[in-house]
Design a protein around this motif. Structure first.
Motif, mmCIF file in Angstrom:
data_model
loop_
_atom_site.group_PDB
_atom_site.id
_atom_site.type_symbol
_atom_site.label_atom_id
_atom_site.label_comp_id
_atom_site.label_asym_id
_atom_site.label_seq_id
_atom_site.Cartn_x
_atom_site.Cartn_y
_atom_site.Cartn_z
ATOM 1 N N ILE A 139 0.857 -1.191 0.000
ATOM 2 C CA ILE A 139 0.000 0.000 0.000
ATOM 3 C C ILE A 139 0.895 1.244 0.000
ATOM 4 O O ILE A 139 2.114 1.143 0.185
ATOM 5 N N ALA A 140 0.270 2.414 -0.181
ATOM 6 C CA ALA A 140 1.041 3.651 -0.266
ATOM 7 C C ALA A 140 1.512 4.084 1.120
ATOM 8 O O ALA A 140 0.826 3.831 2.119
ATOM 9 N N PRO A 141 2.676 4.747 1.194
ATOM 10 C CA PRO A 141 3.148 5.239 2.504
ATOM 11 C C PRO A 141 2.126 6.152 3.182
ATOM 12 O O PRO A 141 1.959 6.100 4.413
ATOM 13 N N GLY A 142 1.451 6.971 2.401
ATOM 14 C CA GLY A 142 0.442 7.854 2.989
ATOM 15 C C GLY A 142 -0.699 7.074 3.626
ATOM 16 O O GLY A 142 -1.245 7.472 4.669
ATOM 17 N N THR A 143 -1.032 5.954 3.014
ATOM 18 C CA THR A 143 -2.092 5.098 3.570
ATOM 19 C C THR A 143 -1.632 4.486 4.890
ATOM 20 O O THR A 143 -2.416 4.373 5.845
ATOM 21 N N VAL A 144 -0.347 4.110 4.930
ATOM 22 C CA VAL A 144 0.202 3.570 6.190
ATOM 23 C C VAL A 144 0.083 4.617 7.292
ATOM 24 O O VAL A 144 -0.364 4.323 8.411
ATOM 25 N N THR A 145 0.479 5.830 6.961
ATOM 26 C CA THR A 145 0.429 6.913 7.954
ATOM 27 C C THR A 145 -1.000 7.123 8.458
ATOM 28 O O THR A 145 -1.247 7.281 9.664
ATOM 29 N N ALA A 146 -1.942 7.125 7.522
ATOM 30 C CA ALA A 146 -3.344 7.347 7.905
ATOM 31 C C ALA A 146 -3.858 6.212 8.788
ATOM 32 O O ALA A 146 -4.504 6.448 9.833
ATOM 33 N N HIS A 147 -3.554 4.957 8.364
ATOM 34 C CA HIS A 147 -3.994 3.809 9.181
ATOM 35 C C HIS A 147 -3.387 3.870 10.573
ATOM 36 O O HIS A 147 -4.053 3.619 11.579
ATOM 37 N N LEU A 148 -2.101 4.217 10.621
ATOM 38 C CA LEU A 148 -1.414 4.254 11.910
ATOM 39 C C LEU A 148 -2.026 5.322 12.819
ATOM 40 O O LEU A 148 -2.267 5.073 14.013
ATOM 41 N N ALA A 149 -2.307 6.473 12.257
ATOM 42 C CA ALA A 149 -2.865 7.563 13.065
ATOM 43 C C ALA A 149 -4.225 7.167 13.632
ATOM 44 O O ALA A 149 -4.505 7.396 14.834
ATOM 45 N N ARG A 150 -5.046 6.569 12.794
ATOM 46 C CA ARG A 150 -6.381 6.162 13.275
ATOM 47 C C ARG A 150 -6.264 5.074 14.335
ATOM 48 O O ARG A 150 -6.952 5.114 15.361
ATOM 49 N N ALA A 151 -5.392 4.087 14.085
ATOM 50 C CA ALA A 151 -5.251 2.982 15.041
ATOM 51 C C ALA A 151 -4.732 3.488 16.382
ATOM 52 O O ALA A 151 -5.232 3.101 17.448
ATOM 53 N N VAL A 152 -3.732 4.366 16.320
ATOM 54 C CA VAL A 152 -3.152 4.904 17.566
ATOM 55 C C VAL A 152 -4.208 5.687 18.332
ATOM 56 O O VAL A 152 -4.313 5.585 19.570
ATOM 57 N N ALA A 153 -5.012 6.464 17.612
ATOM 58 C CA ALA A 153 -6.048 7.247 18.282
ATOM 59 C C ALA A 153 -7.034 6.339 19.010
ATOM 60 O O ALA A 153 -7.407 6.593 20.172
ATOM 61 N N VAL A 154 -7.437 5.269 18.346
ATOM 62 C CA VAL A 154 -8.409 4.353 18.960
ATOM 63 C C VAL A 154 -7.785 3.646 20.164
ATOM 64 O O VAL A 154 -8.391 3.559 21.246
ATOM 65 N N LEU A 155 -6.546 3.158 19.973
ATOM 66 C CA LEU A 155 -5.904 2.421 21.069
ATOM 67 C C LEU A 155 -5.627 3.328 22.261
ATOM 68 O O LEU A 155 -5.763 2.918 23.417
ATOM 69 N N ARG A 156 -5.243 4.566 21.960
ATOM 70 C CA ARG A 156 -4.971 5.510 23.054
ATOM 71 C C ARG A 156 -6.235 5.727 23.882
ATOM 72 O O ARG A 156 -6.180 5.759 25.122
ATOM 73 N N ALA A 157 -7.349 5.844 23.187
ATOM 74 C CA ALA A 157 -8.612 6.019 23.911
ATOM 75 C C ALA A 157 -8.932 4.784 24.750
ATOM 76 O O ALA A 157 -9.462 4.890 25.860
#
Lengths: 168, 201
Positions: A139-157
């Motif tokens: 997948i594209a690096p930008g997609t990785v960044t987006a997935h990571l940001a969303r996952a981190v946000a959910v896990l942090r919560a």
């Protein structure tokens, strides 16, 4: 590359990478025993193609990607599993399949979409950077960044004090 | 919770997860994978070879039966032209049976005889102005319209009478004869051989 050399190189790679590969796949699948089967099969295929895999820039990522593909193939062969989504799979799974991992941690991971779990697994357990993760997952690096940001946000919560996961 | 705390929170619960499969088991399985892969590659190669053989045989049978594929050999060439005529080029007096089969595949029942010298087909005399002479002209065409040219002989398969076969008789240095023959290889009726030459002869 001689056969003995291959065996030595592969044995070193296996010893250094097997546990992290298993953890990454387990974090993606939520099943300890099935993950071990997939990872062992992926390592076996890596051995069979070691002349190619040994030159791969990230052989661990190759193994994890192969194991995840094997899991998808296994799902496709199983009519029963194909009918289950991730949440159902987690609920249906025997909790003993999680091994020593806290079921609540695994539940938080399994609440993520599959691609986000894969990104988290590669970043956390294989210490891969964005470019390497993108290449490993195709997948594209930008997609990785987006997935990571969303996952981190959910896990942090989930993991923050007074989060629903910790109140349970 | 910062990113490092989060990573630790996710990583730590997996710290006691270890791969239990010994490397020997993985290598044994890897050998089986490689053997199976090589066997499949061998089977795939064999299947491809057999498929290619079957396809070429089927093409030869189907296309040969429909007289669609040109048959090219060094001794002679048989081609069905777009206008339906069969063009025959003879470069060397070899393999007359092969030429018969090729002509049949292109819709022309034929008897072909090659000789080292002399003894052309017994003269077949076509009565001038007869219906048979007209049939001969319809069967054995001068260079037909739309043909690529350059062939020795042009035959219209549709004009060959149902009861007849085409006779081609050639001898080195003596040109070749053409005729319409009965099924008993008799001239229909006897006529004088053509004097069209073969190649340089």
């Amino acid at each position: 590359m001689g056969t003995k050399r291959i065996d030595v190189d592969f044995a070193e790679f296996y010893a250094s990478a097997r546990d992290d590969c298993l953890r990454a796949v387990m974090a993606s699948t939520g099943d300890r025993e099935a993950s071990e089967d997939f990872v062992a099969e992926a390592f076996a295929r890596a051995w069979a193609s070691w002349r190619k895999v040994g030159r791969h820039p990230a052989p661990s990522a190759w193994v994890v990607r192969t194991a995840l593909n094997l899991r998808v193939s296994s799902w496709r062969r199983s009519k029963h599993a194909a009918a289950l989504d991730d949440q159902d799979a987690l609920r249906a799974a025997d909790r003993t399949n999680l091994g020593p991992v806290d079921p609540e941690i695994m539940a938080a991971l399994m609440a993520l979409p599959e691609r986000q779990r894969q990104v988290i697994a590669l970043r956390i357990f294989l210490d891969m950077d964005t470019a390497g993760t993108a290449k490993a997952l195709g997948i594209a690096p930008g997609t990785v960044t987006a997935h990571l940001a969303r996952a981190v946000a959910v896990l942090r919560a989930q993991f923050s004090p007074h989060s629903p996961a910790e109140r349970q | 919770m910062n990113d490092n705390d989060l990573i630790t929170a996710v990583r730590e619960p997996f710290a006691d997860v270890f791969m239990a499969t010994p490397v020997e088991a993985v290598v044994t399985r890897g050998r089986a994978v490689r053997r199976r892969r090589r066997r499949l590659q061998g089977v795939a190669g064999a299947v491809a070879a057999v498929t290619a053989g079957v396809v070429s045989i089927l093409l030869a049978v189907v296309l040969g039966g429909r007289a669609a594929a040109p048959v090219t050999l060094t001794a002679w060439t048989v081609v069905t032209e777009p206008n339906g005529t069969v063009a025959v080029s003879i470069h060397d007096l070899r393999d007359p049976l092969g030429l018969e089969h090729a002509l049949r595949a292109h819709g022309v029942a034929a008897i072909v005889r090659f000789h080292r010298s002399g003894s052309l087909m017994p003269g077949c005399v076509i009565p001038g102005g007869s219906r048979l002479a007209l049939t001969y002209r319809r069967v054995f065409l001068q260079r037909p319209a739309g043909s690529s040219g350059g062939a020795l002989l042009y035959i219209d398969p549709a004009a060959v009478p149902r009861t007849a076969e085409v006779g081609i008789d050639a001898a080195r240095g003596s040109g070749f004869g053409i005729a319409l023959l009965t099924k008993h290889a008799q001239c229909l009726p006897p006529s004088r051989p053509s004097t069209i030459g073969i190649g340089s002869s």
